[in-house]
Design a protein around this motif. Structure first.
Motif, PDB file in Angstrom:
ATOM      1  N   PRO A  65       0.801  -1.228   0.000  1.00  0.00           N
ATOM      2  CA  PRO A  65       0.000   0.000   0.000  1.00  0.00           C
ATOM      3  C   PRO A  65       0.826   1.267   0.000  1.00  0.00           C
ATOM      4  N   LYS A  66       2.039   1.246   0.573  1.00  0.00           N
ATOM      5  CA  LYS A  66       2.851   2.462   0.632  1.00  0.00           C
ATOM      6  C   LYS A  66       3.200   2.946  -0.762  1.00  0.00           C
ATOM      7  N   LYS A  67       3.525   2.033  -1.684  1.00  0.00           N
ATOM      8  CA  LYS A  67       3.890   2.428  -3.043  1.00  0.00           C
ATOM      9  C   LYS A  67       2.689   3.007  -3.783  1.00  0.00           C
ATOM     10  N   VAL A  68       1.502   2.418  -3.595  1.00  0.00           N
ATOM     11  CA  VAL A  68       0.306   2.887  -4.274  1.00  0.00           C
ATOM     12  C   VAL A  68      -0.063   4.292  -3.817  1.00  0.00           C
ATOM     13  N   VAL A  69      -0.014   4.543  -2.498  1.00  0.00           N
ATOM     14  CA  VAL A  69      -0.362   5.859  -1.962  1.00  0.00           C
ATOM     15  C   VAL A  69       0.607   6.921  -2.451  1.00  0.00           C
ATOM     16  N   ALA A  70       1.915   6.619  -2.462  1.00  0.00           N
ATOM     17  CA  ALA A  70       2.915   7.598  -2.893  1.00  0.00           C
ATOM     18  C   ALA A  70       2.745   7.939  -4.362  1.00  0.00           C
ATOM     19  N   ALA A  71       2.358   6.974  -5.191  1.00  0.00           N
ATOM     20  CA  ALA A  71       2.228   7.217  -6.619  1.00  0.00           C
ATOM     21  C   ALA A  71       0.929   7.938  -6.954  1.00  0.00           C
ATOM     22  N   ALA A  72      -0.105   7.784  -6.102  1.00  0.00           N
ATOM     23  CA  ALA A  72      -1.411   8.332  -6.426  1.00  0.00           C
ATOM     24  C   ALA A  72      -1.619   9.740  -5.911  1.00  0.00           C
ATOM     25  N   LYS A  73      -0.670  10.318  -5.181  1.00  0.00           N
ATOM     26  CA  LYS A  73      -0.850  11.632  -4.576  1.00  0.00           C
ATOM     27  C   LYS A  73       0.076  12.645  -5.235  1.00  0.00           C
ATOM     28  N   PRO A  74      -0.409  13.392  -6.269  1.00  0.00           N
ATOM     29  CA  PRO A  74       0.432  14.379  -6.942  1.00  0.00           C
ATOM     30  C   PRO A  74       0.687  15.592  -6.060  1.00  0.00           C
ATOM     31  N   LYS A  75       1.824  16.190  -6.247  1.00  0.00           N
ATOM     32  CA  LYS A  75       2.164  17.405  -5.510  1.00  0.00           C
ATOM     33  C   LYS A  75       2.185  18.584  -6.470  1.00  0.00           C
ATOM     34  N   PRO A  76       1.448  19.676  -6.149  1.00  0.00           N
ATOM     35  CA  PRO A  76       1.457  20.837  -7.042  1.00  0.00           C
ATOM     36  C   PRO A  76       2.838  21.457  -7.140  1.00  0.00           C
ATOM     37  N   ALA A  77       3.157  21.977  -8.337  1.00  0.00           N
ATOM     38  CA  ALA A  77       4.479  22.555  -8.573  1.00  0.00           C
ATOM     39  C   ALA A  77       4.635  23.920  -7.915  1.00  0.00           C
ATOM     40  N   ALA A  78       3.547  24.553  -7.524  1.00  0.00           N
ATOM     41  CA  ALA A  78       3.613  25.884  -6.924  1.00  0.00           C
ATOM     42  C   ALA A  78       2.415  26.042  -5.993  1.00  0.00           C
ATOM     43  N   PRO A  79       2.426  27.035  -5.078  1.00  0.00           N
ATOM     44  CA  PRO A  79       1.294  27.246  -4.173  1.00  0.00           C
ATOM     45  C   PRO A  79      -0.044  27.362  -4.906  1.00  0.00           C
ATOM     46  N   VAL A  80      -0.058  28.026  -6.069  1.00  0.00           N
ATOM     47  CA  VAL A  80      -1.276  28.130  -6.877  1.00  0.00           C
ATOM     48  C   VAL A  80      -0.940  27.706  -8.303  1.00  0.00           C
ATOM     49  N   GLN A  81      -1.738  26.816  -8.860  1.00  0.00           N
ATOM     50  CA  GLN A  81      -1.472  26.330 -10.215  1.00  0.00           C
ATOM     51  C   GLN A  81      -2.792  26.163 -10.959  1.00  0.00           C
ATOM     52  N   ALA A  82      -2.825  26.624 -12.219  1.00  0.00           N
ATOM     53  CA  ALA A  82      -4.015  26.483 -13.063  1.00  0.00           C
ATOM     54  C   ALA A  82      -3.609  25.884 -14.406  1.00  0.00           C
ATOM     55  N   GLN A  83      -4.387  24.889 -14.851  1.00  0.00           N
ATOM     56  CA  GLN A  83      -4.158  24.285 -16.165  1.00  0.00           C
ATOM     57  C   GLN A  83      -5.324  24.677 -17.077  1.00  0.00           C
ATOM     58  N   LEU A  84      -5.006  25.279 -18.221  1.00  0.00           N
ATOM     59  CA  LEU A  84      -6.019  25.711 -19.174  1.00  0.00           C
ATOM     60  C   LEU A  84      -5.942  24.858 -20.435  1.00  0.00           C
ATOM     61  N   ASN A  85      -7.091  24.353 -20.884  1.00  0.00           N
ATOM     62  CA  ASN A  85      -7.191  23.640 -22.156  1.00  0.00           C
ATOM     63  C   ASN A  85      -8.383  24.214 -22.909  1.00  0.00           C
ATOM     64  N   LEU A  86      -8.150  24.719 -24.110  1.00  0.00           N
ATOM     65  CA  LEU A  86      -9.186  25.390 -24.876  1.00  0.00           C
ATOM     66  C   LEU A  86      -9.904  24.410 -25.784  1.00  0.00           C
ATOM     67  N   LYS A  87     -11.219  24.214 -25.559  1.00  0.00           N
ATOM     68  CA  LYS A  87     -12.028  23.380 -26.440  1.00  0.00           C
ATOM     69  C   LYS A  87     -12.748  24.234 -27.479  1.00  0.00           C
ATOM     70  N   ALA A  88     -12.665  25.552 -27.329  1.00  0.00           N
ATOM     71  CA  ALA A  88     -13.183  26.502 -28.310  1.00  0.00           C
ATOM     72  C   ALA A  88     -12.431  27.817 -28.122  1.00  0.00           C
ATOM     73  N   ASP A  89     -12.362  28.644 -29.176  1.00  0.00           N
ATOM     74  CA  ASP A  89     -11.673  29.928 -29.071  1.00  0.00           C
ATOM     75  C   ASP A  89     -12.273  30.742 -27.926  1.00  0.00           C
ATOM     76  N   SER A  90     -11.425  31.438 -27.174  1.00  0.00           N
ATOM     77  CA  SER A  90     -11.936  32.251 -26.067  1.00  0.00           C
ATOM     78  C   SER A  90     -10.977  33.396 -25.761  1.00  0.00           C
ATOM     79  N   TYR A  91     -11.548  34.550 -25.490  1.00  0.00           N
ATOM     80  CA  TYR A  91     -10.766  35.689 -25.006  1.00  0.00           C
ATOM     81  C   TYR A  91     -10.436  35.476 -23.531  1.00  0.00           C
ATOM     82  N   LEU A  92      -9.151  35.650 -23.156  1.00  0.00           N
ATOM     83  CA  LEU A  92      -8.731  35.451 -21.769  1.00  0.00           C
ATOM     84  C   LEU A  92      -7.905  36.642 -21.291  1.00  0.00           C
TER      85      LEU A  92
END
Length: 250
Positions: A157-184
């Motif tokens: 179980p230790k290996k499964v828990v360590a692999a399944a818990k991602p750590k954010p690269a910074a205090p605040v992080q946002a991932q954007l993926n555009l499915k249609a054109d948009s002004y941002l």
């Protein structure tokens, strides 16, 4: 390269009226354009263009509506009513805006590709996990000494828990993926980071120490993932939406 937006006389006349009304109300309240720009996160040149009725400086009509709404609400006016009085005109029909609102069948293709890609990734992860788990359970049986059952059960179980818990690269992080054109309009830690139209299929990762502010002109075309959480649509097609992300946002 897309052709520039052509505005009709009705739009020009209406913006002239709305701009004069907003300028009059702003001066009566003793507010400067710099103060309005800080409150709304709209560039000074766009606010000035609205007040002067100068459509040549402004983006497409859908985004102009969003600017008018935020401009008016910053001064305590009915932003929804004022913005909807600005006509979208012929430039809105059959143009790139139709795709942004999901009217054309082609606007759905990137979403289909995204779903297929996500399904393929999840399938690959499940297959790797199925292959990896037996290897862990049998590796402890090879050797001169045999480990106790408790030791082998506790190690897996230790290996499964360590692999399944991602750590954010910074205090605040946002991932954007555009499915249609948009002004941002994006600000990072209170400073402008990006303003413009992102095309369908664009992917960006934004990091900050304290906060990320995002304003989308077509919220239904933006997939937003926050602090390592699964991405979700920001809103409905054609909706203008603002979000403020912090380290505690989910």
């Amino acid at each position: 390269m897309s052709s520039p937006t052509v505005f009709d006389p009705e739009q020009i006349q209406k913006l002239t009226e709305l701009g004069a009304h907003l300028r009059s109300h702003r001066t009566k309240k003793g507010l400067s354009l710099e103060e309005i720009a800080t409150k709304t996160m709209i560039q000074h040149r766009f606010l000035e263009a609205i007040e002067k009725g100068n459509l040549e400086v402004l983006p497409e009509p859908l985004y102009v509506r969003g600017f008018i709404r935020r401009f008016a609400e910053a001064m305590g006016l009915d932003g929804v009513s004022l913005s909807e009085s600005f006509p979208l005109g012929k430039a809105h029909v059959g143009s790139a805006n139709a795709k942004m609102l999901g009217a054309g069948s082609t606007a759905l293709r990137p979403w289909h590709l995204y779903v297929l890609y996500l399904a393929a990734v999840l399938g690959a992860v499940a297959l790797l996990y199925a292959l990896f788990k037996p290897a862990d359970s049998t590796s402890g049986t090879v050797g001169a000494s045999r480990p106790s059952p408790k030791a082998s059960v506790a190690a897996a179980p230790k290996k499964v828990v360590a692999a399944a818990k991602p750590k954010p690269a910074a205090p605040v992080q946002a991932q954007l993926n555009l499915k249609a054109d948009s002004y941002l309009d994006i600000s990072v830690d209170g400073k402008p980071s990006y303003e413009g139209v992102l095309k369908t299929g664009t992917a960006r990762t934004i990091t900050a120490k304290q906060s990320i502010q995002i304003s989308a002109g077509n919220a239904g075309g933006v997939m937003l993932g926050v602090n390592g959480q699964p991405a979700k649509l920001m809103g409905k097609p054609g909706e203008v939406k603002d979000v403020n992300l912090t380290p505690s946002s989910r």
